[in-house]
Design an enzyme around this catalytic site. Structure first.
Site, PDB file in Angstrom:
ATOM      1  N   ARG A  19       0.823  -1.230   0.000  1.00  0.00           N
ATOM      2  CA  ARG A  19       0.000   0.000   0.000  1.00  0.00           C
ATOM      3  C   ARG A  19       0.851   1.271   0.000  1.00  0.00           C
ATOM      4  NH1 ARG A  19      -5.527  -0.743   2.082  1.00  0.00           N
ATOM      5  NH2 ARG A  19      -6.174  -2.607   1.003  1.00  0.00           N
ATOM      6  N   ARG A  23      -3.566   6.690   0.366  1.00  0.00           N
ATOM      7  CA  ARG A  23      -4.096   7.963   0.866  1.00  0.00           C
ATOM      8  C   ARG A  23      -3.169   8.706   1.813  1.00  0.00           C
ATOM      9  NH1 ARG A  23      -9.642   5.281   2.466  1.00  0.00           N
ATOM     10  NH2 ARG A  23      -8.069   3.709   2.861  1.00  0.00           N
ATOM     11  N   ARG A  32      -6.534  11.189  -6.966  1.00  0.00           N
ATOM     12  CA  ARG A  32      -7.743  10.412  -6.674  1.00  0.00           C
ATOM     13  C   ARG A  32      -8.987  11.301  -6.599  1.00  0.00           C
ATOM     14  NH1 ARG A  32     -11.642   8.104  -4.485  1.00  0.00           N
ATOM     15  NH2 ARG A  32     -11.595   6.386  -2.992  1.00  0.00           N
ATOM     16  N   ASP A  68      -6.673  -3.373  -7.213  1.00  0.00           N
ATOM     17  CA  ASP A  68      -7.148  -4.020  -5.993  1.00  0.00           C
ATOM     18  C   ASP A  68      -7.399  -5.488  -6.287  1.00  0.00           C
ATOM     19  OD1 ASP A  68      -8.156  -3.215  -3.122  1.00  0.00           O
ATOM     20  OD2 ASP A  68      -9.511  -4.749  -3.862  1.00  0.00           O
ATOM     21  N   TYR A 144     -14.866 -12.152   1.718  1.00  0.00           N
ATOM     22  CA  TYR A 144     -15.696 -11.011   1.288  1.00  0.00           C
ATOM     23  C   TYR A 144     -16.869 -11.467   0.419  1.00  0.00           C
ATOM     24  CZ  TYR A 144     -11.816  -8.035   2.842  1.00  0.00           C
ATOM     25  OH  TYR A 144     -10.842  -7.412   3.587  1.00  0.00           O
TER      26      TYR A 144
HETATM   27  O1  CP3 Z   1      -0.007  -2.648  -2.213  1.00  0.00           O
HETATM   28  C1  CP3 Z   1      -0.518  -1.885  -3.064  1.00  0.00           C
HETATM   29  O2  CP3 Z   1      -0.489  -0.651  -2.983  1.00  0.00           O
HETATM   30  C2  CP3 Z   1      -1.130  -2.507  -4.285  1.00  0.00           C
HETATM   31  C3  CP3 Z   1      -2.518  -2.208  -4.500  1.00  0.00           C
HETATM   32  C4  CP3 Z   1      -3.459  -2.858  -3.529  1.00  0.00           C
HETATM   33  C5  CP3 Z   1      -4.574  -2.207  -2.959  1.00  0.00           C
HETATM   34  N1  CP3 Z   1      -5.261  -3.114  -2.220  1.00  0.00           N
HETATM   35  C6  CP3 Z   1      -4.924  -0.793  -3.169  1.00  0.00           C
HETATM   36  C7  CP3 Z   1      -6.037  -0.212  -2.402  1.00  0.00           C
HETATM   37  C8  CP3 Z   1      -3.468  -4.169  -3.075  1.00  0.00           C
HETATM   38  C9  CP3 Z   1      -2.469  -5.286  -3.328  1.00  0.00           C
HETATM   39  C10 CP3 Z   1      -4.613  -4.318  -2.255  1.00  0.00           C
HETATM   40  C11 CP3 Z   1      -4.920  -5.584  -1.612  1.00  0.00           C
HETATM   41  C12 CP3 Z   1      -6.173  -5.738  -0.880  1.00  0.00           C
HETATM   42  N2  CP3 Z   1      -7.348  -5.089  -1.085  1.00  0.00           N
HETATM   43  C13 CP3 Z   1      -6.342  -6.695   0.158  1.00  0.00           C
HETATM   44  C14 CP3 Z   1      -5.300  -7.691   0.633  1.00  0.00           C
HETATM   45  C15 CP3 Z   1      -4.168  -7.075   1.348  1.00  0.00           C
HETATM   46  C16 CP3 Z   1      -4.508  -6.271   2.567  1.00  0.00           C
HETATM   47  O3  CP3 Z   1      -4.155  -5.093   2.583  1.00  0.00           O
HETATM   48  O4  CP3 Z   1      -5.072  -6.845   3.495  1.00  0.00           O
HETATM   49  C17 CP3 Z   1      -7.658  -6.567   0.602  1.00  0.00           C
HETATM   50  C18 CP3 Z   1      -8.294  -7.361   1.712  1.00  0.00           C
HETATM   51  C19 CP3 Z   1      -8.286  -5.550  -0.197  1.00  0.00           C
HETATM   52  C20 CP3 Z   1      -9.677  -5.070  -0.130  1.00  0.00           C
HETATM   53  C21 CP3 Z   1      -9.752  -3.622   0.116  1.00  0.00           C
HETATM   54  N3  CP3 Z   1      -9.466  -2.644  -0.818  1.00  0.00           N
HETATM   55  C22 CP3 Z   1     -10.159  -2.973   1.304  1.00  0.00           C
HETATM   56  C23 CP3 Z   1     -10.568  -3.681   2.583  1.00  0.00           C
HETATM   57  C24 CP3 Z   1     -10.115  -1.590   1.046  1.00  0.00           C
HETATM   58  C25 CP3 Z   1     -10.525  -0.456   1.949  1.00  0.00           C
HETATM   59  C26 CP3 Z   1      -9.557  -0.266   3.040  1.00  0.00           C
HETATM   60  C27 CP3 Z   1      -9.184   1.155   3.196  1.00  0.00           C
HETATM   61  O5  CP3 Z   1      -7.988   1.421   3.132  1.00  0.00           O
HETATM   62  O6  CP3 Z   1     -10.082   1.993   3.402  1.00  0.00           O
HETATM   63  C28 CP3 Z   1      -9.638  -1.406  -0.277  1.00  0.00           C
HETATM   64  C29 CP3 Z   1      -9.420  -0.114  -0.958  1.00  0.00           C
HETATM   65  C30 CP3 Z   1      -8.024   0.127  -1.417  1.00  0.00           C
HETATM   66  N4  CP3 Z   1      -7.232  -0.786  -2.069  1.00  0.00           N
HETATM   67  C31 CP3 Z   1      -7.308   1.334  -1.313  1.00  0.00           C
HETATM   68  C32 CP3 Z   1      -6.067   1.146  -1.943  1.00  0.00           C
HETATM   69  C33 CP3 Z   1      -4.960   2.163  -2.158  1.00  0.00           C
HETATM   70  C34 CP3 Z   1      -7.840   2.634  -0.690  1.00  0.00           C
HETATM   71  C35 CP3 Z   1      -8.248   3.422  -1.875  1.00  0.00           C
HETATM   72  C36 CP3 Z   1      -8.863   4.755  -1.695  1.00  0.00           C
HETATM   73  O7  CP3 Z   1      -9.912   4.892  -1.051  1.00  0.00           O
HETATM   74  O8  CP3 Z   1      -8.292   5.676  -2.335  1.00  0.00           O
END
Ligand code: CP3
Length: 339
Positions: A19, A23, A32, A68, A144
């Site tokens: 990540r 943000r 974004r 994602d 999920y």
């Molecule tokens: O590592 C990276 O930056 C690569 C991109 C990536 C994202 N999510 C970007 C993202 C990767 C590999 C993920 C994996 C992911 N996504 C997982 C497994 C790994 C982990 O972190 O546990 C899971 C369970 C998800 C599902 C997911 N996506 C959730 C639960 C959320 C919301 C959480 C939050 O931060 O509010 C996301 C959104 C998400 N995925 C964001 C990003 C950068 C936030 C995006 C935004 O609102 O701008």
């Protein structure tokens, strides 16, 4: 990074962060602005831009493409939205629903993913910076898909109930997810990904016997299906100190362990079977620069018993991660080269 993942000798551990494009970076929030998360994932120009930001802004040494784990799920004909975590339009809870999923090529439905990867690879090649692809592991995706959203209790009652009630039906879902994932990761490798990481974030909520029954064979199927001579394979699990040996039994090139894992112990178990990735607690990035430097030296020493060590967090950056802390983390990794 590539040599480390393959267990070849290096001067010091390479560094990147899960990540790292997110943000906590004002520059990410600016790109974004005004678009939804999914629109952003489909927007090649914006996705490429935020993927590259951590190189310049925080000194990361590898790029993970912006997307994602739920993006290819849409390609399987399952409705997904983000609010801000994933929300499944019609949660999957029966064998009939699994059988009714359209037989379609998920890869063909997300062409923008491969356009993002091809563009990134062109941008990164001159500097020799490696490009990381990824996918979600079937068990984590299924938490999920069955609950319909994230479950803060981590009990996953719907999924656990399905395991008891209809193991064959659930297994069919996991196998379909695994086969989709193999095709998806190999297509990422074709498009330029040089390392691939499988995120099995929630598998650590399983006991070891349940992990060996429900996640290990599925993850091994993926580990065997991915073209690893072209891209080493990293298996990530959060919070799974009881599953380090089981992770190694998947036979990945690298195990990526959460912060609750004792890195020295896990590295000793990995030995020459796998390299290790991790595992600073993201909260520690809120500490002083001196603290972060000290912790990175400790982690490097702890990781030595494995055949390679990639410095990373135990989980991803969060919106309140301080930029200066991330910068200190990558600077600390580079400082290791000086002794
Ligand atoms: O590592 C990276 O930056 C690569 C991109 C990536 C994202 N999510 C970007 C993202 C990767 C590999 C993920 C994996 C992911 N996504 C997982 C497994 C790994 C982990 O972190 O546990 C899971 C369970 C998800 C599902 C997911 N996506 C959730 C639960 C959320 C919301 C959480 C939050 O931060 O509010 C996301 C959104 C998400 N995925 C964001 C990003 C950068 C936030 C995006 C935004 O609102 O701008």
């Amino acid at each position: 990074m590539l040599r480390t993942c393959r267990g070849e000798p290096v001067d010091r551990p390479p560094v990147w962060l899960m990540r790292q494009a997110g943000r906590y970076l004002p520059e990410y929030r600016a790109v974004r602005e005004g678009v939804s998360f999914l629109e952003m994932c489909r927007d090649v120009k914006r996705s490429v831009e935020v993927s590259l930001q951590p190189i310049r802004l925080v000194g990361s040494e590898a790029v993970v493409f912006f997307s994602d784990i739920f993006v290819p799920i849409e390609g399987m004909g399952i409705g997904v939205d983000f609010a801000p975590g994933p929300v499944i339009a019609d949660p999957i809870r029966t064998a009939e629903q699994v059988a009714a999923l359209p037989e379609q090529d998920a890869v063909a439905h997300v062409p923008y993913v491969f356009e993002i990867l091809r563009t990134l690879r062109r941008e990164l090649d001159p500097a020799g910076i490696p490009l990381i692809g990824f996918a979600g592991a079937p068990f984590t995706l299924a938490t999920y898909l069955t609950e319909g959203k994230g479950d803060p209790t981590r009990e996953f009652r719907v999924l656990r109930g399905w395991m008891e009630r209809d193991p064959e039906g659930l297994r069919t879902l996991l196998e379909r997810l695994a086969d989709m994932t193999i095709g998806y990761l190999n297509a990422q490798i074709d498009a330029g990904a040089q390392v691939v990481q499988l995120f099995d974030t929630w598998a650590g909520t399983l006991s070891e016997p349940l992990y060996r029954e429900w996640a290990l064979p599925i993850n091994r199927r993926i580990a065997e299906g991915v073209e690893r001579d072209r891209a080493p394979f990293i298996l990530f699990m959060n919070d799974a100190p009881h599953l380090v040996d089981a992770m190694l039994d998947v036979s990945p090139d690298v195990i990526s362990v959460g912060s609750s894992v004792d890195l020295a112990d896990a590295a000793a178990r990995a030995g020459d079977r796998a390299a290790i990735q991790g595992n600073l607690d993201p909260e520690e990035l809120k500490g002083s620069r001196e603290h972060i430097f000290q912790r990175v030296r400790e982690l490097r020493d702890a990781g030595r018993a494995a055949r390679g060590h990639v410095l990373n967090l135990g989980h991803g950056c969060t919106p309140d991660t301080p930029v200066a802390g991330v910068r200190a983390f990558t600077d600390a990794a580079r400082a290791l080269a000086d002794g």
